[in-house]
Write a protein that holds these residues in place. Structure first.
Motif, PDB file in Angstrom:
ATOM      1  N   ASP A  29       6.034   3.980  -1.676  1.00 37.41           N
ATOM      2  CA  ASP A  29       5.538   5.264  -2.181  1.00 37.41           C
ATOM      3  C   ASP A  29       4.842   5.068  -3.537  1.00 37.41           C
ATOM      4  O   ASP A  29       4.851   3.983  -4.107  1.00 37.41           O
ATOM      5  CB  ASP A  29       6.661   6.318  -2.228  1.00 37.41           C
ATOM      6  N   ASN A  30       4.217   6.155  -4.004  1.00 37.56           N
ATOM      7  CA  ASN A  30       3.432   6.106  -5.236  1.00 37.56           C
ATOM      8  C   ASN A  30       4.224   5.603  -6.442  1.00 37.56           C
ATOM      9  O   ASN A  30       3.732   4.799  -7.220  1.00 37.56           O
ATOM     10  CB  ASN A  30       2.944   7.520  -5.541  1.00 37.56           C
ATOM     11  N   ASP A  31       5.477   6.102  -6.571  1.00 34.99           N
ATOM     12  CA  ASP A  31       6.313   5.721  -7.720  1.00 34.99           C
ATOM     13  C   ASP A  31       6.564   4.220  -7.729  1.00 34.99           C
ATOM     14  O   ASP A  31       6.472   3.571  -8.766  1.00 34.99           O
ATOM     15  CB  ASP A  31       7.689   6.408  -7.633  1.00 34.99           C
ATOM     16  N   LYS A  56      -7.515   1.663  -6.011  1.00 36.32           N
ATOM     17  CA  LYS A  56      -7.328   2.879  -5.240  1.00 36.32           C
ATOM     18  C   LYS A  56      -8.491   2.979  -4.267  1.00 36.32           C
ATOM     19  O   LYS A  56      -9.647   2.807  -4.662  1.00 36.32           O
ATOM     20  CB  LYS A  56      -7.279   4.104  -6.152  1.00 36.32           C
ATOM     21  N   HIS A  64      -5.515   6.119  -1.679  1.00 39.35           N
ATOM     22  CA  HIS A  64      -4.266   5.340  -1.657  1.00 39.35           C
ATOM     23  C   HIS A  64      -4.402   4.052  -2.452  1.00 39.35           C
ATOM     24  O   HIS A  64      -5.493   3.487  -2.546  1.00 39.35           O
ATOM     25  CB  HIS A  64      -3.876   4.988  -0.215  1.00 39.35           C
ATOM     26  N   TYR A  65      -3.265   3.610  -2.974  1.00 41.21           N
ATOM     27  CA  TYR A  65      -3.229   2.318  -3.673  1.00 41.21           C
ATOM     28  C   TYR A  65      -3.100   1.182  -2.660  1.00 41.21           C
ATOM     29  O   TYR A  65      -2.387   1.307  -1.645  1.00 41.21           O
ATOM     30  CB  TYR A  65      -1.990   2.230  -4.562  1.00 41.21           C
ATOM     31  N   THR A  81       0.824  -1.221   0.000  1.00 42.17           N
ATOM     32  CA  THR A  81       0.000   0.000   0.000  1.00 42.17           C
ATOM     33  C   THR A  81       0.848   1.257   0.000  1.00 42.17           C
ATOM     34  O   THR A  81       2.001   1.234   0.460  1.00 42.17           O
ATOM     35  CB  THR A  81      -0.957   0.032   1.213  1.00 42.17           C
ATOM     36  N   THR A  82       0.232   2.342  -0.481  1.00 45.18           N
ATOM     37  CA  THR A  82       0.878   3.654  -0.400  1.00 45.18           C
ATOM     38  C   THR A  82       0.368   4.437   0.817  1.00 45.18           C
ATOM     39  O   THR A  82       0.804   5.564   1.038  1.00 45.18           O
ATOM     40  CB  THR A  82       0.626   4.473  -1.681  1.00 45.18           C
ATOM     41  N   GLU A 107       3.360   2.389  -8.681  1.00 50.14           N
ATOM     42  CA  GLU A 107       2.995   2.531 -10.104  1.00 50.14           C
ATOM     43  C   GLU A 107       3.961   1.747 -11.006  1.00 50.14           C
ATOM     44  O   GLU A 107       3.546   1.226 -12.040  1.00 50.14           O
ATOM     45  CB  GLU A 107       2.897   4.009 -10.479  1.00 50.14           C
TER      46      GLU A 107
END
Ligand code: ADP
Ligand code: 5GP
Length: 186
Positions: A56-58, A74, A78-79, A38-39, A61
């Motif tokens: 983190d997001n990067d 999402k 958050h992912y 998870t982010t 992704e």
């Protein structure tokens, strides 16, 4: 031998995590929990690699681009996703695997793995759900409101699942899920 895949879903705050911990504490059903990525930021009691892989997001992704998820979604900003490789390895080893995920991810698993056994957890009432999510004291008021408004829509999807379990007490709900797993792995 190939293990079986179980999906536990339901609204945030219904008690999925609490019941899952009880279920795994007395594990006579060869069950392994798949740790998600998870982010979201860790809560004060959460440990990286135990409760989640916090990234983190990067990073998340890139993992999406590399097709590393069995499912992902999402949820309230958050992912969250299930790393595919580990689940596949566990199943191949003959372990039963439990995913504890929200409804968009559960839908993806139903499509990709029609053999998965799906369980939806509901609260005794909406008022009780609200009490539980607030009582946990882990989210801001804004996030609690967003999660509760999502819960109404999520509850309408309950009939898409193989089994419904009411989390009235942790004891009853964990026994109900234990019995489902026992029955489906005989
Ligand atoms: P989820 O994982 O579905 O978001 P949690 O397991 O974090 O939900 O539970 C939310 C809150 O409700 C926690 O504070 C937990 O202790 C409490 N809770 C869980 N199950 C019950 C239950 N059967 N009765 C009363 N409180 C519960
Ligand atoms: P929380 O932030 O409360 O830990 O989780 C929010 C929601 O995301 C919960 O309903 C939880 O079950 C769900 N969730 C946790 N891991 C995953 C995952 O890997 N995939 C999906 N789709 N949802 C997840």
């Amino acid at each position: 031998m190939i293990g079986k895949l179980f999906v536990l879903s339901g609204p945030s705050g219904v008690g999925k995590g609490t019941v899952r911990e009880k279920l795994l504490a007395n594990n006579d059903i060869n069950l392994t929990y798949s740790i998600s990525m998870t982010t979201r930021k860790p809560r004060s009691n959460e440990i990286d690699g135990v409760h989640y892989f916090f990234v983190d997001n990067d990073y998340f992704e890139k993992a999406i681009k590399n097709d590393e998820f069995l499912e992902y979604a999402k949820f309230v900003g958050h992912y969250y996703g299930t790393p595919k490789k580990h689940v596949e390895e566990l199943l191949k080893e003959g372990k039963n695997v439990l995913l504890e995920i929200e409804v968009q991810g559960a839908k993806q698993v139903m499509e990709k793995c029609p053999e998965a056994i799906t369980i939806f957890m509901i609260p005794p009432s909406f008022e009780e759900l609200e009490k539980r999510i607030r009582g946990r004291r882990t989210e801001s008021e804004d996030v609690v409101s967003q999660r509760l408004s999502k819960a109404k829509k999520e509850m309408s999807l309950k009939d898409n699942y193989n089994f419904l379990v009411v989390n009235d007490t942790v004891e009853n709900a964990s026994k109900a899920i234990h019995d489902i797993i026992l029955k489906m792995t005989k």
